[in-house]
Design a protein around this motif. Structure first.
Motif, PDB file in Angstrom:
ATOM      1  N   SER A  23      28.249  48.595  42.581  1.00 33.95           N
ATOM      2  CA  SER A  23      29.262  49.264  43.422  1.00 33.95           C
ATOM      3  C   SER A  23      30.652  49.216  42.804  1.00 33.95           C
ATOM      4  CB  SER A  23      29.293  48.637  44.826  1.00 33.95           C
ATOM      5  OG  SER A  23      28.040  48.713  45.451  1.00 33.95           O
ATOM      6  N   SER A  24      30.726  49.198  41.471  1.00 33.48           N
ATOM      7  CA  SER A  24      32.019  49.058  40.802  1.00 33.48           C
ATOM      8  C   SER A  24      32.961  50.220  41.083  1.00 33.48           C
ATOM      9  CB  SER A  24      31.805  48.909  39.290  1.00 33.48           C
ATOM     10  OG  SER A  24      31.032  47.760  39.013  1.00 33.48           O
ATOM     11  N   ALA A  25      32.412  51.395  41.343  1.00 37.57           N
ATOM     12  CA  ALA A  25      33.257  52.557  41.612  1.00 37.57           C
ATOM     13  C   ALA A  25      34.051  52.410  42.898  1.00 37.57           C
ATOM     14  CB  ALA A  25      32.411  53.824  41.666  1.00 37.57           C
ATOM     15  N   THR A  26      33.653  51.473  43.762  1.00 33.11           N
ATOM     16  CA  THR A  26      34.345  51.306  45.046  1.00 33.11           C
ATOM     17  C   THR A  26      35.529  50.353  44.958  1.00 33.11           C
ATOM     18  OG1 THR A  26      32.979  49.431  45.791  1.00 33.11           O
ATOM     19  CG2 THR A  26      32.130  51.666  46.211  1.00 33.11           C
ATOM     20  N   VAL A  27      35.779  49.761  43.805  1.00 31.54           N
ATOM     21  CA  VAL A  27      36.908  48.841  43.680  1.00 31.54           C
ATOM     22  C   VAL A  27      38.218  49.596  43.870  1.00 31.54           C
ATOM     23  CG1 VAL A  27      38.211  47.397  42.059  1.00 31.54           C
ATOM     24  CG2 VAL A  27      35.743  47.184  42.207  1.00 31.54           C
ATOM     25  N   ASN A  28      39.069  49.076  44.737  1.00 34.18           N
ATOM     26  CA  ASN A  28      40.412  49.629  44.917  1.00 34.18           C
ATOM     27  C   ASN A  28      41.281  49.073  43.793  1.00 34.18           C
ATOM     28  OD1 ASN A  28      43.087  50.191  45.671  1.00 34.18           O
ATOM     29  ND2 ASN A  28      42.543  50.209  47.838  1.00 34.18           N
ATOM     30  N   LEU A  29      41.367  49.834  42.716  1.00 37.22           N
ATOM     31  CA  LEU A  29      41.997  49.339  41.496  1.00 37.22           C
ATOM     32  C   LEU A  29      43.457  48.958  41.724  1.00 37.22           C
ATOM     33  CD1 LEU A  29      41.618  48.831  38.467  1.00 37.22           C
ATOM     34  CD2 LEU A  29      42.235  51.221  38.070  1.00 37.22           C
ATOM     35  N   ASP A  30      44.222  49.820  42.356  1.00 35.06           N
ATOM     36  CA  ASP A  30      45.640  49.546  42.555  1.00 35.06           C
ATOM     37  C   ASP A  30      45.858  48.311  43.419  1.00 35.06           C
ATOM     38  OD1 ASP A  30      46.303  51.731  41.015  1.00 35.06           O
ATOM     39  OD2 ASP A  30      46.583  53.071  42.728  1.00 35.06           O
ATOM     40  N   ALA A  31      45.073  48.187  44.493  1.00 33.90           N
ATOM     41  CA  ALA A  31      45.229  47.034  45.386  1.00 33.90           C
ATOM     42  C   ALA A  31      44.855  45.740  44.685  1.00 33.90           C
ATOM     43  CB  ALA A  31      44.382  47.229  46.636  1.00 33.90           C
ATOM     44  N   TYR A  32      43.797  45.770  43.901  1.00 35.97           N
ATOM     45  CA  TYR A  32      43.373  44.571  43.174  1.00 35.97           C
ATOM     46  C   TYR A  32      44.446  44.148  42.172  1.00 35.97           C
ATOM     47  CZ  TYR A  32      40.029  41.533  40.620  1.00 35.97           C
ATOM     48  OH  TYR A  32      39.383  40.482  40.007  1.00 35.97           O
ATOM     49  N   HIS A  56      44.045  36.875  37.225  1.00 34.15           N
ATOM     50  CA  HIS A  56      43.085  36.615  38.294  1.00 34.15           C
ATOM     51  C   HIS A  56      43.020  35.119  38.590  1.00 34.15           C
ATOM     52  CE1 HIS A  56      39.309  37.368  40.622  1.00 34.15           C
ATOM     53  NE2 HIS A  56      39.129  36.082  40.314  1.00 34.15           N
ATOM     54  N   LEU A  57      42.902  34.290  37.566  1.00 28.51           N
ATOM     55  CA  LEU A  57      42.849  32.845  37.788  1.00 28.51           C
ATOM     56  C   LEU A  57      44.111  32.348  38.478  1.00 28.51           C
ATOM     57  CD1 LEU A  57      41.332  31.162  34.591  1.00 28.51           C
ATOM     58  CD2 LEU A  57      40.188  31.791  36.720  1.00 28.51           C
ATOM     59  N   ALA A  58      45.255  32.881  38.103  1.00 28.93           N
ATOM     60  CA  ALA A  58      46.519  32.423  38.681  1.00 28.93           C
ATOM     61  C   ALA A  58      46.647  32.808  40.146  1.00 28.93           C
ATOM     62  CB  ALA A  58      47.695  33.000  37.888  1.00 28.93           C
ATOM     63  N   ALA A  59      46.030  33.919  40.544  1.00 29.83           N
ATOM     64  CA  ALA A  59      46.251  34.459  41.888  1.00 29.83           C
ATOM     65  C   ALA A  59      45.146  34.138  42.885  1.00 29.83           C
ATOM     66  CB  ALA A  59      46.417  35.985  41.807  1.00 29.83           C
ATOM     67  N   VAL A  60      43.929  33.899  42.402  1.00 37.07           N
ATOM     68  CA  VAL A  60      42.773  33.789  43.300  1.00 37.07           C
ATOM     69  C   VAL A  60      42.164  32.394  43.190  1.00 37.07           C
ATOM     70  CG1 VAL A  60      40.550  34.770  43.972  1.00 37.07           C
ATOM     71  CG2 VAL A  60      42.319  36.255  42.973  1.00 37.07           C
ATOM     72  N   GLU A  78      32.087  45.109  49.268  1.00 34.26           N
ATOM     73  CA  GLU A  78      33.049  45.518  50.287  1.00 34.26           C
ATOM     74  C   GLU A  78      33.634  44.307  51.003  1.00 34.26           C
ATOM     75  OE1 GLU A  78      33.370  48.346  54.305  1.00 34.26           O
ATOM     76  OE2 GLU A  78      31.469  48.156  53.228  1.00 34.26           O
ATOM     77  N   SER A  79      32.770  43.372  51.391  1.00 40.23           N
ATOM     78  CA  SER A  79      33.254  42.159  52.068  1.00 40.23           C
ATOM     79  C   SER A  79      34.124  41.318  51.146  1.00 40.23           C
ATOM     80  CB  SER A  79      32.064  41.330  52.562  1.00 40.23           C
ATOM     81  OG  SER A  79      31.312  42.028  53.530  1.00 40.23           O
ATOM     82  N   ILE A  80      33.744  41.231  49.874  1.00 39.12           N
ATOM     83  CA  ILE A  80      34.524  40.455  48.911  1.00 39.12           C
ATOM     84  C   ILE A  80      35.911  41.045  48.754  1.00 39.12           C
ATOM     85  CG2 ILE A  80      34.692  39.738  46.500  1.00 39.12           C
ATOM     86  CD1 ILE A  80      31.582  39.743  46.468  1.00 39.12           C
ATOM     87  N   GLN A  81      35.993  42.380  48.624  1.00 38.97           N
ATOM     88  CA  GLN A  81      37.309  43.021  48.493  1.00 38.97           C
ATOM     89  C   GLN A  81      38.167  42.787  49.726  1.00 38.97           C
ATOM     90  OE1 GLN A  81      38.079  46.742  46.161  1.00 38.97           O
ATOM     91  NE2 GLN A  81      36.024  47.229  46.901  1.00 38.97           N
ATOM     92  N   GLN A  82      37.571  42.939  50.908  1.00 41.37           N
ATOM     93  CA  GLN A  82      38.337  42.734  52.126  1.00 41.37           C
ATOM     94  C   GLN A  82      38.899  41.316  52.190  1.00 41.37           C
ATOM     95  OE1 GLN A  82      35.679  43.758  55.298  1.00 41.37           O
ATOM     96  NE2 GLN A  82      35.849  45.966  54.973  1.00 41.37           N
ATOM     97  N   LYS A  83      38.105  40.361  51.781  1.00 42.41           N
ATOM     98  CA  LYS A  83      38.505  38.956  51.865  1.00 42.41           C
ATOM     99  C   LYS A  83      39.557  38.601  50.822  1.00 42.41           C
ATOM    100  CE  LYS A  83      36.485  34.325  51.262  1.00 42.41           C
ATOM    101  NZ  LYS A  83      35.233  33.597  50.963  1.00 42.41           N
ATOM    102  N   ILE A  84      39.269  38.855  49.548  1.00 43.02           N
ATOM    103  CA  ILE A  84      40.144  38.395  48.465  1.00 43.02           C
ATOM    104  C   ILE A  84      41.344  39.315  48.278  1.00 43.02           C
ATOM    105  CG2 ILE A  84      40.289  37.978  45.974  1.00 43.02           C
ATOM    106  CD1 ILE A  84      37.427  36.959  46.052  1.00 43.02           C
ATOM    107  N   VAL A  85      41.101  40.614  48.255  1.00 44.43           N
ATOM    108  CA  VAL A  85      42.189  41.567  48.018  1.00 44.43           C
ATOM    109  C   VAL A  85      42.949  41.846  49.312  1.00 44.43           C
ATOM    110  CG1 VAL A  85      42.761  43.895  47.238  1.00 44.43           C
ATOM    111  CG2 VAL A  85      40.953  42.600  46.079  1.00 44.43           C
ATOM    112  N   GLY A  86      42.219  42.065  50.391  1.00 48.10           N
ATOM    113  CA  GLY A  86      42.866  42.469  51.639  1.00 48.10           C
ATOM    114  C   GLY A  86      43.466  41.342  52.443  1.00 48.10           C
ATOM    115  N   ARG A  87      42.789  40.170  52.482  1.00 52.04           N
ATOM    116  CA  ARG A  87      43.221  39.097  53.357  1.00 52.04           C
ATOM    117  C   ARG A  87      43.845  37.916  52.626  1.00 52.04           C
ATOM    118  NH1 ARG A  87      38.011  39.413  55.554  1.00 52.04           N
ATOM    119  NH2 ARG A  87      37.730  37.158  55.404  1.00 52.04           N
TER     120      ARG A  87
END
Length: 296
Positions: A23-32, A56-60, A78-87
Motif C-alpha cells: 500500500s505504498s501509494a497511499t503514503v501521504n508524502l507531504d505529511a510524512y 525519521h529516527l530523530a522524530a519518531v 492506514e492505521s500506522i499513518q494515522q497514529k505516527i503521522v497524524g497523531r
C-alpha cells in the motif's frame, strides 16, 4: 545471496510487483516529510536515504504503548499513518519499518522487507519478531533498520563487509556479516559493545508479505512470552545516545555501551513521555500508562 547480486535482484523484485502489496501509494508524502522535519533532496541516492533515515529516527520514538492502551497494535498502513503521522505518536518495528519502507517505495527506492530473529548467538532459536528493511540506493545496498529501538544511527552498507570490515557511525561500531545457522544462510547485524561483538538480530532471504507481519505482530503484541506485553518500552535514538524507558527504569546508553541508569517516579515517567520522548498523549492515556506494570 551475495551482496554483489542484491542490487540486480532488488531491481528485478521491484519490477515484478504489479500490485502495490504494501500500500505504498497511499503514503501521504507531504505529511510524512513534515512529521519528520525533512526538507532535503528526494533523489534516489545514498544521501537521500541517509537523510530521511536520520530524520525519521530523530522524530519518531520507538514505543509499544498501544499494547497497554488498547491490548493490541494495528499494523495496516492506514492505521500506522494515522497514529505516527497524524497523531504524533511513535511505534515499534512493524509500524516504523512498514511506514518508512512505504515512504521509500513511494519515492522510487527498491525495498525488501525482512523478518529477523532477535537475540545474541548461542541462544535457542526465537520467532521472527523484528521487521527491518533492505534498500537499494545509488550503487549500494543498505540495511535501513529504523524500527529496532536501539537502531544504528544511519543505514549500514551490505556490501562494505568484504572490503571495509566494521562500520563506524557517530562513534557506534557495527558489522553486517553472512553466517550459517542450522544449515541456513543468514545475515547478522552485530554491534561492538563494551569490548565484544554482540549479535543484535539475524535474517534470511525468505520473502515477507503483509500477512507475515500480521502474524508476527499478533505474537509480539499479545503472547505472554513476548517481552513487549510485560512492560511499557519507549526509546529515543539520538546520534550520540540511546535514551530508553523500560517500566520505570530510565537508561542512557552511549557509544561503547556505557550506561547511566535510574528509576523514575510515576510523575517523572508521565512527564518524560510527553517532553523528552515528545509523544502526543491525552490525560486519559497517560493515566492508563502510569497504571501499567513497572516490573515483570
Amino acid at each position: 545471496m551475495l551482496p554483489e547480486d542484491q542490487g540486480q535482484d532488488l531491481q528485478d523484485l521491484s519490477s515484478e510487483r504489479a500490485v502495490d502489496e504494501w500500500s505504498s501509494a497511499t503514503v501521504n508524502l507531504d505529511a510524512y516529510l513534515r512529521r519528520i522535519g525533512y526538507s532535503g533532496p528526494l533523489e534516489l541516492t545514498e544521501a537521500t536515504l541517509t537523510g530521511l533515515y536520520r530524520r525519521h529516527l530523530a522524530a519518531v520514538p520507538f514505543e509499544n504503548l498501544d499494547i497497554f492502551l488498547h491490548g493490541h497494535v494495528d499494523v495496516d498502513l492506514e492505521s500506522i499513518q494515522q497514529k505516527i503521522v497524524g497523531r504524533g505518536r511513535g511505534g515499534y518495528c512493524y509500524e516504523q519499518a512498514q511506514l518508512f519502507g512505504a515512504l521509500l517505495e513511494r519515492l522510487g527506492f527498491s525495498v525488501d522487507r525482512l523478518l529477523a530473529r532477535v537475540g545474541p548467538d548461542g541462544e535457542p532459536a526465537k520467532a521472527r519478531t523484528h521487521l527491518t528493511l533492505r534498500v537499494q540506493a545509488g550503487t549500494g545496498v543498505w540495511l535501513a533498520d529504523v524500527g529496532f529501538g536501539s537502531s544504528p544511527p544511519a543505514p549500514l552498507s551490505l556490501r562494505r563487509y568484504r572490503s571495509g570490515g566494521p562500520q563506524q557511525v557517530d562513534g557506534w561500531i557495527y558489522e553486517l556479516t553472512p553466517d550459517q545457522e542450522n544449515g541456513d544462510e543468514v545475515w547478522k547485524l552485530r554491534e561492538y559493545q563494551a569490548g565484544q561483538w554482540v549479535t543484535l538480530h539475524r535474517w534470511d532471504d525468505a520473502p515477507v508479505h503483509p500477512i507475515d507481519v500480521v502474524l508476527s505482530n499478533h505474537y509480539t503484541s499479545t503472547h505472554p512470552d513476548s517481552w513487549f506485553t510485560r512492560l511499557p518500552i519507549i526509546t529515543r535514538r539520538d546520534p550520540d545516545a540511546i535514551r530508553s524507558i523500560v517500566g520505570r527504569s530510565y537508561t542512557i546508553t552511549r557509544p561503547g555501551h556505557v550506561k547511566e541508569r535510574r528509576e523514575l517516579t510515576d510523575a517523572e515517567f508521565a512527564q518524560a513521555l510527553t517532553t523528552e520522548f515528545a509523544l502526543t498523549l491525552t490525560p486519559e492515556e497517560l493515566e492508563i500508562l502510569v497504571a501499567a506494570p513497572t516490573s515483570h
